[in-house]
Design an enzyme around this catalytic site. Structure first.
Site, short mmCIF file in Angstrom:
data_model
loop_
_atom_site.label_atom_id
_atom_site.label_comp_id
_atom_site.label_asym_id
_atom_site.label_seq_id
_atom_site.Cartn_x
_atom_site.Cartn_y
_atom_site.Cartn_z
N ASP A 184 -8.39 12.79 4.18
CA ASP A 184 -9.33 12.27 5.17
C ASP A 184 -10.72 12.79 4.80
O ASP A 184 -10.85 13.73 4.00
CB ASP A 184 -8.90 12.78 6.56
CG ASP A 184 -9.88 12.38 7.64
OD1 ASP A 184 -10.22 11.19 7.71
OD2 ASP A 184 -10.32 13.26 8.40
N ASP A 244 -14.22 12.61 7.18
CA ASP A 244 -14.95 13.30 8.27
C ASP A 244 -14.08 14.42 8.83
O ASP A 244 -12.95 14.17 9.24
CB ASP A 244 -15.28 12.32 9.41
CG ASP A 244 -16.37 11.33 9.00
OD1 ASP A 244 -16.66 10.43 9.78
OD2 ASP A 244 -16.92 11.47 7.88
O1 LIG Z 1 -15.27 6.33 14.62
C1 LIG Z 1 -15.31 6.80 13.49
O2 LIG Z 1 -16.02 6.37 12.59
C2 LIG Z 1 -14.32 7.92 13.22
O3 LIG Z 1 -14.04 8.59 14.43
C3 LIG Z 1 -14.72 9.06 12.37
O4 LIG Z 1 -15.81 8.87 11.63
C4 LIG Z 1 -13.46 9.52 11.65
O5 LIG Z 1 -13.57 9.39 10.29
P1 LIG Z 1 -12.38 10.02 9.39
O6 LIG Z 1 -12.07 11.38 10.01
O7 LIG Z 1 -11.24 9.08 9.47
O8 LIG Z 1 -13.00 10.17 8.01
MG LIG Z 2 -11.37 13.13 10.09
#
Ligand SMILES: O=C(O)[C@H](O)[C@H](O)COP(=O)(O)O
Ligand SMILES: [Mg+2]
Length: 310
Positions: A24, A26
């Protein structure tokens, strides 16, 4: 039961137990535009030892190419074909249903970029504010025109969400044949602004559903479509030889558990050990499916176990 990925677990064949990693972004690799300490050394070392590292993100604000640039700037070795943002999944999905009409996007330039790359026509993305001076009805009646060629609505995170955009979104969705896609249903963004709550895409989906009664086809984690996109591109991946590394139980870990991957939670993003305990103690099967195999405070701790970080 979740176990801390400690030296005992690590030296008991952990690294040899998987060939590929879904990481992942973020909350695991970075928070907004700042790399999380130790993440790039760990991810790059995994790639140097021959692991296939695939970047997955529910964040649709960038295209694959823009995420590849972000990886370059922050020092993560990557290639465009190893990056799967939900913006890319939108284009893959529409191609998979042989979509021939135009798309209305309540979302950002990342989605527009991927639609453009796929040759799928879409209405302009960007600010669409209500003029300050007008009474809303007069403006909507006079200025707000729907495009009859629109056959799909895509909702993703949009920092320019506005009343005109919501009117257009739910008006297009009056047509039951209008395809309705959501990039993800994460209700809120995790930030260091602890005094604020930052609505995410899930907030827009709930608002649209309240008015239109429509529920979307969700492409992002924990839905399997994002994983299916990866499997389509890498058909030889064996889930029993894969691990997903994530920061959110309800998306990353749930996707991992439902696709047969091992799961490693890092505590640098959304979920914490209290949430893990609540899920472990829950009688709800879905909550049980959010319990990770392993956890670590951060990806840097895996790097320390690997000996690539002091
Ligand atoms: O709404 C969003 O864009 C997501 O909550 C957030 O950016 C999560 O991103 P990820 O942890 O899947 O990289
Ligand atoms: Mg994330």
């Amino acid at each position: 039961m979740t176990k801390k990925l400690d030296a005992t677990v690590f030296h008991n064949g952990f690294l040899n137990s998987f060939d590929f990693v879904l990481t992942d972004c973020d909350g695991v690799l970075w928070n907004r535009n700042e790399a999380i300490p130790g993440a790039k050394e760990t991810i790059n070392a995994l790639q140097d030892m021959g692991k296939t590292v695939i970047f997955v993100t529910n964040n649709s604000s960038k295209s694959r190419y823009e995420y590849h640039r972000k990886c370059e700037v922050l020092g993560f070795k990557s290639s465009v074909d190893r990056i799967f943002p939900t913006s890319y999944c939108v284009a893959v999905y529409l191609k998979s249903i042989d979509f021939k009409k135009k798309v209305y996007v309540l979302g950002s330039s990342g989605i527009a970029g991927e639609l453009h790359s796929a040759g799928i026509p879409f209405l302009p993305v960007g600010p669409d504010p209500m003029p300050e001076t007008e009474y809303w009805y007069n403006w909507v009646a006079k200025e707000l025109k729907l495009d009859s060629e629109v056959g799909a609505v895509v909702v993703g995170f949009d920092q320019h969400v506005s009343y005109p955009k919501l009117v257009k979104t739910v008006s297009y969705l009056k047509d039951p044949n209008c395809v309705y896609i959501a990039t993800n249903i994460d209700e809120q963004f995790q930030t260091d602004l602890k005094h604020l709550v930052i609505p995410g895409t899930g907030a827009f989906i709930r608002a649209v559903e309240a008015v239109s009664g429509r529920t979307p086809i969700v492409l992002g984690k924990p839905a399997k479509f994002l994983y299916d996109c990866i499997k389509y591109q890498y058909p030889d991946l064996d889930p029993s030889k894969g691990i997903i590394i994530g920061d959110r139980l309800s998306t990353d870990i749930l996707l991992g558990r439902s696709t047969g991957l091992r799961t490693l939670l890092v505590l640098t993003g959304v979920s914490d050990l209290n949430e893990v305990e609540r899920c472990s103690n829950s009688n709800c099967e879905n909550k049980q499916m959010m319990v990770p195999d392993y956890y670590l405070p951060s990806l840097a701790d895996l790097g320390r176990l690997m000996g690539v970080i002091q």
